[in-house]
Scaffold this active site. Structure first.
Site, mmCIF file in Angstrom:
data_model
loop_
_atom_site.group_PDB
_atom_site.id
_atom_site.type_symbol
_atom_site.label_atom_id
_atom_site.label_comp_id
_atom_site.label_asym_id
_atom_site.label_seq_id
_atom_site.Cartn_x
_atom_site.Cartn_y
_atom_site.Cartn_z
ATOM 1 N N LYS A 10 4.281 -11.533 -4.408
ATOM 2 C CA LYS A 10 4.258 -11.719 -3.116
ATOM 3 C C LYS A 10 3.900 -13.238 -2.459
ATOM 4 O O LYS A 10 3.268 -14.021 -3.248
ATOM 5 C CB LYS A 10 3.485 -10.977 -2.352
ATOM 6 C CG LYS A 10 3.752 -9.288 -2.578
ATOM 7 C CD LYS A 10 2.990 -8.230 -1.529
ATOM 8 C CE LYS A 10 3.359 -6.757 -1.967
ATOM 9 N NZ LYS A 10 2.560 -5.983 -0.926
ATOM 10 N N TYR A 50 11.701 -2.744 2.749
ATOM 11 C CA TYR A 50 10.606 -1.691 3.044
ATOM 12 C C TYR A 50 11.073 -0.790 4.217
ATOM 13 O O TYR A 50 10.137 -0.357 4.963
ATOM 14 C CB TYR A 50 9.609 -2.885 3.609
ATOM 15 C CG TYR A 50 8.703 -3.548 2.599
ATOM 16 C CD1 TYR A 50 7.858 -2.499 1.851
ATOM 17 C CD2 TYR A 50 8.670 -4.782 2.557
ATOM 18 C CE1 TYR A 50 7.135 -3.115 0.769
ATOM 19 C CE2 TYR A 50 7.819 -5.450 1.190
ATOM 20 C CZ TYR A 50 7.013 -4.411 0.329
ATOM 21 O OH TYR A 50 6.236 -5.015 -0.315
ATOM 22 N N THR A 92 -4.167 -0.803 -2.983
ATOM 23 C CA THR A 92 -3.467 -1.436 -2.013
ATOM 24 C C THR A 92 -4.494 -2.586 -1.170
ATOM 25 O O THR A 92 -4.072 -3.655 -1.252
ATOM 26 C CB THR A 92 -2.877 -0.524 -0.920
ATOM 27 O OG1 THR A 92 -2.092 0.384 -1.533
ATOM 28 C CG2 THR A 92 -2.025 -1.313 -0.068
ATOM 29 N N ARG A 103 -4.750 -7.243 -8.023
ATOM 30 C CA ARG A 103 -5.333 -7.334 -6.681
ATOM 31 C C ARG A 103 -6.748 -7.714 -6.486
ATOM 32 O O ARG A 103 -7.371 -8.428 -5.426
ATOM 33 C CB ARG A 103 -4.967 -5.862 -5.868
ATOM 34 C CG ARG A 103 -3.466 -5.932 -5.525
ATOM 35 C CD ARG A 103 -3.020 -4.564 -5.104
ATOM 36 N NE ARG A 103 -1.716 -4.742 -4.624
ATOM 37 C CZ ARG A 103 -0.985 -3.629 -4.310
ATOM 38 N NH1 ARG A 103 -1.634 -2.402 -4.844
ATOM 39 N NH2 ARG A 103 0.192 -3.590 -3.609
ATOM 40 N N ASN A 113 -1.577 -8.901 -0.442
ATOM 41 C CA ASN A 113 -2.177 -8.243 -1.678
ATOM 42 C C ASN A 113 -1.569 -8.649 -3.115
ATOM 43 O O ASN A 113 -1.601 -7.793 -3.793
ATOM 44 C CB ASN A 113 -2.279 -6.731 -1.595
ATOM 45 C CG ASN A 113 -1.062 -6.189 -1.334
ATOM 46 O OD1 ASN A 113 -0.061 -6.607 -1.244
ATOM 47 N ND2 ASN A 113 -1.163 -4.774 -1.113
ATOM 48 N N HIS A 116 3.725 -6.352 -5.447
ATOM 49 C CA HIS A 116 4.207 -4.980 -5.134
ATOM 50 C C HIS A 116 4.764 -4.354 -6.572
ATOM 51 O O HIS A 116 5.394 -5.278 -7.448
ATOM 52 C CB HIS A 116 5.457 -5.177 -4.185
ATOM 53 C CG HIS A 116 6.455 -4.045 -4.541
ATOM 54 N ND1 HIS A 116 6.348 -2.892 -3.556
ATOM 55 C CD2 HIS A 116 7.394 -3.667 -5.391
ATOM 56 C CE1 HIS A 116 7.282 -1.965 -4.036
ATOM 57 N NE2 HIS A 116 7.937 -2.482 -5.061
ATOM 58 N N GLU A 127 15.192 0.043 -6.686
ATOM 59 C CA GLU A 127 14.515 -1.443 -6.290
ATOM 60 C C GLU A 127 15.064 -2.566 -7.413
ATOM 61 O O GLU A 127 15.284 -3.740 -6.885
ATOM 62 C CB GLU A 127 13.044 -1.432 -6.254
ATOM 63 C CG GLU A 127 12.475 -0.614 -5.101
ATOM 64 C CD GLU A 127 10.861 -0.555 -4.966
ATOM 65 O OE1 GLU A 127 10.193 -0.044 -4.016
ATOM 66 O OE2 GLU A 127 10.425 -0.833 -6.172
HETATM 67 P P1 RTP Z 1 3.555 -2.252 -2.452
HETATM 68 O O1 RTP Z 1 4.628 -1.193 -2.055
HETATM 69 O O2 RTP Z 1 3.638 -3.609 -1.976
HETATM 70 O O3 RTP Z 1 3.393 -2.099 -3.954
HETATM 71 O O4 RTP Z 1 2.046 -1.700 -2.289
HETATM 72 P P2 RTP Z 1 1.418 -0.274 -2.083
HETATM 73 O O5 RTP Z 1 2.228 0.920 -2.787
HETATM 74 O O6 RTP Z 1 0.224 -0.508 -2.683
HETATM 75 O O7 RTP Z 1 1.366 0.181 -0.675
HETATM 76 P P3 RTP Z 1 2.404 0.637 0.742
HETATM 77 O O8 RTP Z 1 1.400 1.726 1.065
HETATM 78 O O9 RTP Z 1 3.516 0.857 -0.156
HETATM 79 O O10 RTP Z 1 2.502 -0.512 1.639
HETATM 80 C C1 RTP Z 1 3.339 -1.486 1.370
HETATM 81 C C2 RTP Z 1 2.772 -2.870 1.725
HETATM 82 O O11 RTP Z 1 2.465 -2.900 3.025
HETATM 83 C C3 RTP Z 1 1.241 -3.866 3.440
HETATM 84 N N1 RTP Z 1 0.476 -2.795 3.973
HETATM 85 N N2 RTP Z 1 -0.420 -3.218 4.904
HETATM 86 N N3 RTP Z 1 -2.004 -3.522 7.431
HETATM 87 C C4 RTP Z 1 -2.115 -2.488 6.597
HETATM 88 O O12 RTP Z 1 -2.710 -1.431 6.796
HETATM 89 C C5 RTP Z 1 -1.115 -2.339 5.405
HETATM 90 N N4 RTP Z 1 -1.035 -1.437 4.778
HETATM 91 C C6 RTP Z 1 0.041 -1.682 3.790
HETATM 92 C C7 RTP Z 1 0.738 -4.089 1.917
HETATM 93 O O13 RTP Z 1 1.245 -5.483 1.720
HETATM 94 C C8 RTP Z 1 1.309 -3.152 1.102
HETATM 95 O O14 RTP Z 1 1.360 -3.539 -0.300
HETATM 96 MG MG MG Z 2 4.388 1.107 -1.886
#
Ligand code: RTP
Ligand code: MG
Length: 139
Positions: A10, A50, A92, A103, A113, A116, A127
């Site tokens: 990222k 997204y 995350t 991370r 973070n 992805h 994807e």
């Molecule tokens: P990713 O999709 O990026 O691999 O990450 P992930 O599965 O661990 O997390 P996901 O729940 O899919 O969330 C996607 C991305 O959104 C951002 N995020 N911000 N502010 C917040 O509470 C929050 N929660 C998630 C993060 O960049 C996360 O990786």
């Molecule tokens: Mg995700």
């Protein structure tokens, strides 16, 4: 099972010159890079990528962040690559990420973070072609 997954390094990590260190961790974990490139997402591309999160409160901020600078996208291959890469990424929220994960080492906060990774085979199947044509992925 030999699988492929989509990785994004990222903007927070690319801008701190961490792409090389992160790709080294990916390779040290036994995952093979089958395609990689640096791009800067447009707003429309980030929103489409997204789209699954579009009802979430963090969606607008996430799309702002993901378009704030270049990203390094890669197609990775390996045994159970999807879960293997999720394990290497860590939680995350870096406050919850285990020692030795990307991370834990590099993420700044729950949004910035560092990486992805696809979260399921169906997600990876969407994807990878989002970013790479078949011609761009080595056999
Ligand atoms: P990713 O999709 O990026 O691999 O990450 P992930 O599965 O661990 O997390 P996901 O729940 O899919 O969330 C996607 C991305 O959104 C951002 N995020 N911000 N502010 C917040 O509470 C929050 N929660 C998630 C993060 O960049 C996360 O990786
Ligand atoms: Mg995700």
């Amino acid at each position: 099972m030999l699988q492929r997954t989509l990785s994004i390094i990222k903007p927070d990590a690319v801008s701190r010159n961490l792409a090389g260190d992160i790709l080294a961790m990916i390779q040290a974990a036994g995952l093979t890079v089958k395609a990689t490139k640096m791009i800067q997402l447009t707003r429309a591309q980030a929103e489409a990528f997204y789209a699954v999160h579009k009802e979430r409160p963090f969606y607008g901020s996430l799309c702002d962040f993901m378009t704030s600078g270049p990203v390094v996208v890669s197609a990775l291959e390996g045994e159970n690559a999807i879960q293997a890469y999720r394990d290497l990424m860590g939680a995350t929220n870096p406050a919850n990420a285990a020692e030795g994960t990307i991370r834990k080492r590099f993420a700044l906060d729950v949004e910035k973070n560092a990486v992805h990774g696809s979260d399921a085979p169906e997600t990876a199947a969407q994807e990878i072609p989002f970013f790479f044509s078949a011609l761009e992925i080595v056999g």
